[in-house]
Enzyme design. Structure first.
Site, PDB file in Angstrom:
ATOM      1  N   HIS A  14      41.940  17.337  37.615  1.00  0.00           N
ATOM      2  CA  HIS A  14      40.584  17.825  37.349  1.00  0.00           C
ATOM      3  C   HIS A  14      39.775  16.781  36.584  1.00  0.00           C
ATOM      4  CE1 HIS A  14      41.391  21.810  38.903  1.00  0.00           C
ATOM      5  NE2 HIS A  14      42.548  21.766  38.278  1.00  0.00           N
ATOM      6  N   ASP A  20      34.804  11.397  38.768  1.00  0.00           N
ATOM      7  CA  ASP A  20      34.347  10.797  40.018  1.00  0.00           C
ATOM      8  C   ASP A  20      32.836  11.030  40.097  1.00  0.00           C
ATOM      9  OD1 ASP A  20      33.640  10.177  42.631  1.00  0.00           O
ATOM     10  OD2 ASP A  20      35.499  10.949  43.484  1.00  0.00           O
ATOM     11  N   GLY A  47      37.153  27.962  45.379  1.00  0.00           N
ATOM     12  CA  GLY A  47      37.995  26.955  44.745  1.00  0.00           C
ATOM     13  C   GLY A  47      37.277  26.361  43.554  1.00  0.00           C
ATOM     14  N   ASP A  69      39.429  31.130  42.341  1.00  0.00           N
ATOM     15  CA  ASP A  69      40.458  30.099  42.413  1.00  0.00           C
ATOM     16  C   ASP A  69      41.804  30.768  42.175  1.00  0.00           C
ATOM     17  OD1 ASP A  69      40.142  26.687  41.871  1.00  0.00           O
ATOM     18  OD2 ASP A  69      42.111  27.654  41.900  1.00  0.00           O
ATOM     19  N   GLU A  98      41.501  35.464  50.594  1.00  0.00           N
ATOM     20  CA  GLU A  98      41.887  36.376  51.663  1.00  0.00           C
ATOM     21  C   GLU A  98      42.302  37.747  51.123  1.00  0.00           C
ATOM     22  OE1 GLU A  98      42.989  32.157  52.910  1.00  0.00           O
ATOM     23  OE2 GLU A  98      42.960  33.378  51.096  1.00  0.00           O
ATOM     24  N   GLU A 113      33.889  22.454  46.783  1.00  0.00           N
ATOM     25  CA  GLU A 113      34.369  21.082  46.936  1.00  0.00           C
ATOM     26  C   GLU A 113      35.733  21.200  47.586  1.00  0.00           C
ATOM     27  OE1 GLU A 113      36.499  18.520  47.029  1.00  0.00           O
ATOM     28  OE2 GLU A 113      36.568  17.927  44.921  1.00  0.00           O
ATOM     29  N   GLU A 122      45.279  18.830  52.822  1.00  0.00           N
ATOM     30  CA  GLU A 122      45.271  19.696  51.640  1.00  0.00           C
ATOM     31  C   GLU A 122      43.880  20.269  51.367  1.00  0.00           C
ATOM     32  OE1 GLU A 122      47.678  20.218  48.378  1.00  0.00           O
ATOM     33  OE2 GLU A 122      48.458  20.875  50.292  1.00  0.00           O
ATOM     34  N   HIS A 262      37.577   9.294  44.306  1.00  0.00           N
ATOM     35  CA  HIS A 262      39.003   9.577  44.152  1.00  0.00           C
ATOM     36  C   HIS A 262      39.678   9.839  45.502  1.00  0.00           C
ATOM     37  CE1 HIS A 262      37.713  13.777  44.497  1.00  0.00           C
ATOM     38  NE2 HIS A 262      38.968  14.081  44.729  1.00  0.00           N
TER      39      HIS A 262
END
Length: 373
Positions: A14, A20, A47, A69, A98, A113, A122, A262
């Site tokens: 993180h 970044d 997320g 998340d 879900e 993101e 991923e 990144h």
């Protein structure tokens, strides 16, 4: 021995993402500089991680933001949001999209993101598409809304010699069986623009407003045109992201021509060196699909032909090693091991894992792999 911190709450990844400036700055510009799109609107952050995008949206005037998340970092996000005075505007939900029950059933905007290495490794794109179909209002917005994947060819003789051809002769012994394994493991690394020896080719364009999950499995042709007389040792992939719905378009690239991110770039080494002259064409196809056993992994195939040379094909795999144990979960991402400042993939990550190794002992890992740790 102190108990290791679970990967899902460790700050390293993180911190890297927040630092970044291309990534985080682009999202900030797209959201903060377009308050007319957010004023009074409901926003879903898929997320949400530490909550930075949720706070951008709230600061831009959103009526309410829901961040979701499934990792433990969301516990820290709650503290961050409260510390910054957004507790009444941002609601956090821990769990899988879900399965979770959200406090709002329709949203004006989805922010996420979701991108991974090679764009789709991923990545959470399938979850974002699910959120779109389930929660986004008609004519709603998605930030970002387009992604484009590119391919080029590079010269990389020195490192290919060190990483790949090394296995041909290891102190006088033939280790070439490992060479094939190394070739099939894509390398995530930063490549200098001067190494690129061809024009880029657009591989895949994704419109998040219309894309389907099936679109994430694809088989596409490509043609690369050599920009100079040189040798090709690998193919190079990167992606661009765009916020097309903003008043003044916000875009960023993860390519070798752009500022560092990144995500870096993804290198696919070829089994043989390709000799090209300026304007020569390399024609081929690239296939990409989630791995049948683990859909977080990617199976990538590249078939190519240059000049009068015979066509060649390579099958690559971007993969995650996951070790489950009563102790905190250990995730050995293929792309997290670093030796000589190079990001490694696949089997090499076992060599790069730092001690202690006690947590690996109960698993069926070859003794020679453990002995090298």
């Amino acid at each position: 021995m102190p108990t290791p911190t679970p990967t899902s709450v460790r700050g390293g990844i993180h911190e890297e993402m927040l630092k970044d400036s291309v990534r985080t700055g682009s999202y900030r510009s797209a959201i903060i500089n377009n308050p007319h799109l957010f004023q009074g609107k409901t926003v879903l952050d898929v997320g949400c991680g530490t909550g930075i995008l949720s706070m951008f949206a709230a600061k831009a005037g959103a009526k309410h933001v829901v961040g979701i998340d499934m990792s433990n970092i969301i516990d820290q996000a709650g503290k961050i949001i409260e510390a910054n005075g957004f507790k009444g505007k941002i609601t956090l939900v821990k769990g899988k999209l879900e399965e979770a029950e959200l406090p709002i059933q329709e949203f004006d905007i989805i922010i996420s993101e979701w991108m991974g290495y090679f764009l789709l490794y991923e990545s959470m794109l399938d979850t974002v598409l699910l959120a779109r179909d389930k929660y986004l209002k008609k004519d709603g917005l998605i930030f970002p809304d387009t992604a484009t994947l590119y391919l080029a060819a590079i010269e990389d003789q020195d490192y290919k010699e060190e990483k790949i051809n090394f296995w041909d002769n290891v102190y006088g012994f033939d280790y070439s069986c490992i060479k094939d394994i190394a070739l099939r493991e894509p390398l995530v690394d930063t490549v200098e623009m001067k190494a690129v020896v061809s024009d880029p080719c657009l591989l895949k364009h994704i419109d998040l407003l219309t894309a389907k999950k099936e679109d994430l499995t694809f088989d596409v042709p490509f043609t690369l045109t050599a920009s100079r007389n040189d040798y090709i040792h690998a193919f190079l992939a990167w992606f661009d992201i765009s916020f097309e719905c903003t008043h003044k378009k916000v875009k960023f690239s993860t390519g070798p021509h752009s500022q560092y991110t990144h995500w870096k770039q993804t290198v696919f080494y070829t089994p043989t060196t390709i000799v090209v002259s300026e304007s020569d064409k390399i024609n081929g196809r690239l296939t990409c699909a989630p791995n049948a056993r683990n859909n977080r992994d990617l199976d990538i195939g590249i078939t190519y032909q240059a000049g009068t040379e015979a066509s060649q094909s390579m099958e690559y795999k971007m993969c995650v090693y996951s070790f489950l144990h009563p102790q905190p979960r250990i995730l050995a991402f293929c792309v997290l091991g670093v030796i000589k400042n190079r990001t490694l993939t696949g089997h090499q990550v076992l060599i790069a894992l730092p001690p202690p190794i006690e947590y690996l002992l109960p698993f069926d890992i070859p003794h020679h792999a453990l002995n090298t740790l």
